[in-house]
Scaffold this motif. Structure first.
Motif, short mmCIF file in Angstrom:
data_model
loop_
_atom_site.label_atom_id
_atom_site.label_comp_id
_atom_site.label_asym_id
_atom_site.label_seq_id
_atom_site.Cartn_x
_atom_site.Cartn_y
_atom_site.Cartn_z
N PRO A 68 0.89 -1.12 0.09
CA PRO A 68 0.04 0.05 -0.01
C PRO A 68 0.78 1.17 -0.13
O PRO A 68 1.93 1.48 0.45
N ALA A 69 0.48 2.32 -0.69
CA ALA A 69 0.98 3.53 -0.47
C ALA A 69 -0.03 4.38 -0.42
O ALA A 69 -1.24 4.71 -1.01
N THR A 70 0.19 5.62 0.28
CA THR A 70 -0.76 6.61 0.67
C THR A 70 -0.75 7.58 -0.52
O THR A 70 0.34 8.07 -1.18
N ALA A 78 -6.45 11.41 2.89
CA ALA A 78 -5.57 10.43 2.38
C ALA A 78 -6.12 9.22 1.97
O ALA A 78 -6.89 8.62 3.05
N ARG A 79 -5.63 8.40 1.11
CA ARG A 79 -6.23 7.11 0.96
C ARG A 79 -5.12 6.23 0.18
O ARG A 79 -3.92 6.89 0.21
N LYS A 80 -5.30 4.85 0.14
CA LYS A 80 -4.16 3.98 -0.14
C LYS A 80 -4.49 3.67 -1.58
O LYS A 80 -5.55 3.16 -2.11
N GLU A 81 -3.35 3.36 -2.42
CA GLU A 81 -3.21 2.84 -3.65
C GLU A 81 -2.37 1.24 -3.37
O GLU A 81 -1.59 1.27 -2.43
N TYR A 82 -2.53 0.65 -4.30
CA TYR A 82 -1.77 -0.62 -4.28
C TYR A 82 -0.74 -0.92 -5.14
O TYR A 82 -1.29 -1.06 -6.51
N ARG A 83 0.51 -1.00 -5.06
CA ARG A 83 1.31 -1.29 -6.04
C ARG A 83 1.96 -2.68 -6.17
O ARG A 83 2.22 -3.06 -4.98
N LEU A 84 2.42 -3.01 -7.19
CA LEU A 84 2.91 -4.38 -7.35
C LEU A 84 4.50 -4.31 -6.64
O LEU A 84 5.14 -3.42 -7.07
#
Length: 155
Positions: A68-70, A78-84
């Motif tokens: 997860p990255a904010t 603020a929210r999270k996105e998900y990176r490989l």
């Protein structure tokens, strides 16, 4: 020893399926490879419920496939996105192999719905089975299975 004498619970395929063996998991990974990283985008694109998506994302993060990255947009929380992760990116050949199989055996009458090509030359991307010396195996009979160092004998 014969194949049936080994404990199938120690199989790497079985262990891999414990992590990625659910439909939504592979579809989340497919979308992540195509740049879809935000919860709402994943939910809307996949048509999956919030609870199922949240659980699959937790599983993928716990397994080390996504991190997860904010992020935040102006005026929003603020929210999270998900990176490989590197571990997640290592699944690219698996997804390409599934895509190839689906194109060959499950496409509609108009053909495959997606083309994956090499960005540099434009040629189709393919998953191949090769030995370390570079010989392509075109049939399962060309491979040989033997117990590895982690094999466990059935009792």
């Amino acid at each position: 020893m014969e194949w049936l004498e080994y404990d199938s619970a120690a199989c790497s395929i079985r262990r891999s399926l414990d992590v990625i063996g659910q439909k939504w998991t592979l579809l989340i990974l497919r979308d992540a490879f195509n740049g879809v990283r935000r919860f709402d985008q994943l939910r809307d694109h996949l048509g999956v419920s919030d609870p199922v998506l949240a659980e699959r994302l937790r599983t993928l993060v716990a397994a080390g496939l996504l991190e997860p990255a904010t992020y935040s947009e102006p005026g929003r929380r603020a929210r999270k996105e998900y990176r490989l992760t590197d571990k997640g990116r290592d699944l690219y050949p698996v997804l390409i192999a599934l895509l190839q199989w689906g194109d060959r055996h499950c496409s509609g009458p108009d053909g495959p719905p997606v083309d994956v090509t090499h960005r540099d030359c434009g040629e189709p991307v393919e998953a191949k089975v090769m030995c370390a010396a570079g010989h392509e195996l075109t049939s399962p009979s060309e491979g040989q299975t033997a117990p590895g160092p982690g094999a466990e004998v059935r009792v």
